[in-house]
Design an enzyme around this catalytic site. Structure first.
Site, PDB file in Angstrom:
ATOM      1  N   ASP A 157       1.023  15.502  57.248  1.00 14.85           N
ATOM      2  CA  ASP A 157       2.336  14.892  57.436  1.00 14.85           C
ATOM      3  C   ASP A 157       2.199  13.604  58.240  1.00 14.85           C
ATOM      4  O   ASP A 157       1.156  12.939  58.179  1.00 14.85           O
ATOM      5  CB  ASP A 157       3.279  15.892  58.125  1.00 14.85           C
ATOM      6  N   HIS A 205       8.878  13.182  61.716  1.00 12.99           N
ATOM      7  CA  HIS A 205       8.952  14.075  60.557  1.00 12.99           C
ATOM      8  C   HIS A 205       7.962  15.230  60.678  1.00 12.99           C
ATOM      9  O   HIS A 205       8.322  16.403  60.516  1.00 12.99           O
ATOM     10  CB  HIS A 205       8.687  13.261  59.289  1.00 12.99           C
ATOM     11  N   SER A 223      12.199  18.740  52.799  1.00 16.83           N
ATOM     12  CA  SER A 223      11.100  18.645  53.770  1.00 16.83           C
ATOM     13  C   SER A 223      11.152  19.782  54.768  1.00 16.83           C
ATOM     14  O   SER A 223      10.114  20.263  55.239  1.00 16.83           O
ATOM     15  CB  SER A 223      11.193  17.326  54.549  1.00 16.83           C
TER      16      SER A 223
END
Length: 573
Positions: A127, A196, A509
Site C-alpha cells: 500500500d 491510506h 479499499s
C-alpha cells in the site's frame, strides 16, 4: 511489424513520438525520461541467468515472472530472446477510496475463552506505507508488531533479490520507536503521506491501543509485514511493477518464516480486458498457490461512475456509443475490447460531426486529426495470454485541451458471431466531472486485479442501513467465473490515521481489509489451533462464501453485486 510478444500499449508507446507520449496520460507510464529506461513485466521460461545484460537490470519473481529495467532502444531486441514469452507495460494504480465490526460479526469471534485474534498469522499489505509510530501497531511494551517494512521509495538497502528501496527489520523499527518521534524518524524515515495504508492496515489488524480498544481491527494480534509502493518518478502514482514486486516480497517472507499469511491489496486500475489475463493477474493466480496464504482485494469504486459501456452487436446492426468530454480535459483514452472472431467496422465522430473510419485492422499506429484533437489508435490482435482483441484510442489535444462536447464511437457489425463489446475509460478520478459515457454500464466495473480468479474480491456495503454501496464495482458475465466473492462494510469506517488518531473513510479499499483480517482469523482457527491445517488458499474462499449472510433486497445468490453475500467471518463447524 509490431512485436506480438509485446503488449499493445507498449507497442504503441514504442512507435509514438516523444510529443505524443508526453501528451498522453498513459503511454509514458513505466518510462523514466531522465534515464531513458523502461520498467516492464515479463513472463519467461528457462534459467534466470540469461535475462540480464549490459544496461539491463532484472528482478526475478516467483513462477517465471520478472520485472526488467532496460533502455528504450533495447525493448524490441530483448523481446526476441527465446526465454521471453511475453512483455507487458506497467499500468498506473489508484486507491480504491470513495460501526462495521459489529456488522461483520467480528466482535463475536474475537471475544470469549477461545476468541480469535489472528495470533500466529501474518497480515501483509502492499500500500502507501504505514505510520509505524501509531499505537495500534505497537505492543503493550511499546515495541512494534511490524516484522518487516520495505519502503520502495527510500533508496539504500533493498531486500535481498530486489534492487530498489530500503528494508527495515523489527529490530530497527523498535530502536526508532525507543528514540521517539524526532530521532526515530531519522533512523527509519518511512512515512505514509496519504494515510491510506495506515487506515487499511488498521482495519485489518490494528489493536486499537490509541482508542483503548474501541477501534480495534480484525486480526488484532497478528504479526505485520508492510510494503510501501512508490518509486519516486514524474508522478506519485504507484505502478503494477511495484505492486507485483511487493506481493512477491511478502510471499517470500512468509515462506522463509514458515507461517500462514493474509495479504491485502487495496489498489486497482481500469486498463485491461477485465478477464483475468494480464501478467499481473496471472502472476497473482500463480502465486496464490504457493505457501499457505490468501489474497484479498477491493472491487474498486467505479460502480456509479460513467466509465464503462458495453453490449451485444448483431450482424448488420449499428451501435452509436456517445462519450461526453467536458471542458478543459487535457487528455483521455478509451479501450474497446471485443472477440477477435467478430468483425466490426469502427468509426469515430467528433462534436462537430466530422467522422473518421472505418479504422484499419492493421498492427500499426493510426493517426487522425478531428478538429483540435489528434487521435492515436492501435488496432491490436489477441496475444499469447489474451483471447480478446483491443482497439486503443488516445485523445491528444493539438494545443492544450481535447475538444469538448459529444463524441461518438460507432460500431457496425460485418461478420458477427458473439457480438459482445466492452469499453472503459481511465479510473482513479483522473477525468474531469462531466467526462464519461452517456449510457454507462454498472456491470463489469470491477477494477484489476479484482478480476483475477484466485483472489478474494471484496465489494462494499453500508452497514448502518444494511444495503449495498452503489459505488462498489460489480462483476459481469464477461468473466468466466463469478465476482465479487462477497461484500464487507465500506461506508463511514473509523480507521487509524498517521499521527496517532482516527478518521472516517469510505470505499472498497476499506472493505477489503475486513475480509483480510477475517482470513487471518480463519487461518488461526484452522492452522494454528489445529482444527484444519489446510485452511488456506481457495479453501478459505469457500469457507467465506459458505458463511456469507444475504443482504436485504436480493433473492438470487451469488450475484454480480454482492457475490455470495456479506462477510460474517464464518460459521465455524
Amino acid at each position: 511489424m509490431p512485436d506480438q510478444k509485446i503488449d499493445n500499449l507498449l507497442n504503441l508507446a514504442m512507435d509514438a513520438t516523444p510529443q505524443e507520449r508526453r501528451k498522453s496520460g498513459n503511454l509514458n507510464i513505466g518510462y523514466d525520461p531522465a534515464t531513458r529506461l523502461w520498467d516492464v513485466i515479463i513472463k519467461y521460461s528457462g534459467p534466470e541467468s540469461g535475462l540480464a545484460g549490459n544496461g539491463i537490470q532484472v528482478v526475478p519473481l516467483l513462477g517465471g515472472y520478472a520485472v526488467v529495467t532496460l533502455p528504450d532502444s533495447e525493448i524490441d531486441k530483448y523481446s526476441h530472446r527465446a526465454q521471453v514469452e511475453f512483455m507487458e507495460k506497467p499500468k498506473r494504480l489508484y486507491f480504491e477510496l470513495f460501526q462495521a465490526k459489529g456488522a461483520s460479526c467480528i466482535r463475536t469471534v474475537q471475544t470469549g475463552r477461545n476468541g480469535l485474534t489472528g495470533k500466529g498469522i501474518l497480515t501483509g499489505v502492499v500500500d502507501s506505507g504505514v505510520d509505524y509510530f501509531h499505537p495500534d501497531f505497537r505492543n503493550a511494551d511499546g515495541s512494534s508488531r511490524i516484522l518487516r517494512l520495505w519502503d520502495q521509495s527510500i533508496q539504500g538497502n533493498p531486500p535481498q533479490g530486489y534492487v530498489t528501496g530500503t528494508e527495515y527489520t523489527k529490530e530497527q523499527i523498535d530502536e526508532a520507536l525507543a528514540l521517539g518521534e524526532n530521532q526515530g524518524r531519522r533512523l527509519v524515515p518511512s512515512s505514509d503521506y496519504s494515510g491510506h495504508g495506515t487506515s487499511v492496515l488498521g482495519i485489518a489488524a490494528g489493536n486499537g491501543r490509541a482508542s483503548d480498544g474501541v477501534n480495534q481491527g480484525v486480526a488484532c494480534e497478528s504479526d505485520l509485514l508492510v510494503v510501501k509502493m512508490g518509486i519516486p518518478r514524474e508522478n506519485s502514482f504507484p505502478r503494477t511493477t511495484e505492486l507485483i514486486q511487493g506481493i512477491d516480497y511478502l510471499v517470500r517472507q512468509a515462506l522463509t518464516m514458515g507461517r500462514p499469511m493474509a495479504i491485502n491489496l487495496s489498489f486497482g486500475n481500469n486498463y485491461g480486458s477485465h478477464k483475468g489475463d494480464s501478467l499481473l493477474e496471472t502472476y497473482i493466480d500463480m502465486v496464490s498457490s504457493i505457501g499457505r496464504l490468501a489474497i484479498c482485494t477491493g472491487t474498486g469504486n467505479n460502480g456509479n461512475q460513467p466509465l464503462h459501456e458495453g453490449g451485444t452487436l448483431k450482424q448488420g446492426q449499428t451501435r452509436q456509443i456517445e462519450l461526453s468530454v467536458s471542458s478543459r480535459e487535457p487528455t483521455l483514452n478509451v479501450q474497446l475490447w471485443k472477440s477477435y472472431e467478430d468483425e466490426m467496422s469502427i468509426y469515430i465522430e467528433n462534436p462537430s460531426g466530422n467522422r473518421i473510419g472505418p479504422l484499419d485492422e492493421k498492427l500499426v499506429p493510426q493517426r487522425y486529426r478531428l478538429g483540435n484533437t489528434d487521435l492515436l489508435i492501435y488496432y491490436g490482435k489477441p496475444g499469447p495470454y489474451h483471447l480478446t482483441q483491443e482497439i486503443y484510442i488516445d485523445f491528444l489535444p493539438v494545443e492544450t485541451y481535447v475538444d469538448s462536447g459529444d463524441w461518438k464511437i460507432i460500431l457496425s457489425g460485418k461478420r458477427v458471431r458473439g457480438g459482445e463489446y466492452y469499453l472503459w475509460l481511465p479510473g482513479g478520478n483522473t477525468l474531469n466531472r462531466g467526462t464519461g459515457f452517456y449510457e454507462p454500464r454498472a456491470y463489469g466495473t470491477l477494477t484489476i486485479p479484482a478480476t483475477a480468479r484466485r483472489v478474494i474480491a471484496v465489494g462494499a456495503y453500508d452497514s448502518l442501513v444494511d444495503s449495498y454501496a452503489d459505488f462498489s464495482g460489480r462483476g459481469s458475465r464477461m468473466l468466466p467465473y463469478l465476482k465479487p466473492d462477497l461484500v464487507a462494510p465500506g461506508v463511514n469506517i473509523v480507521a487509524p490515521v498517521p499521527g496517532g488518531g482516527y478518521r472516517t473513510v469510505t470505499g472498497t479499499s476499506f472493505a477489503a481489509p475486513f475480509v483480510s483480517g477475517s482470513v487471518a482469523l480463519l487461518m488461526q482457527w484452522g492452522i494454528v489451533n489445529g482444527n484444519d491445517p489446510y485452511l488456506y488458499g481457495e479453501k478459505v474462499k469457500a469457507y467465506l462464501r459458505k458463511g456469507a449472510r444475504p443482504l436485504p433486497g436480493y433473492e438470487e445468490y451469488p450475484n454480480e453485486e454482492v457475490g455470495w453475500g456479506e462477510d460474517v467471518i464464518i460459521r465455524l463447524h
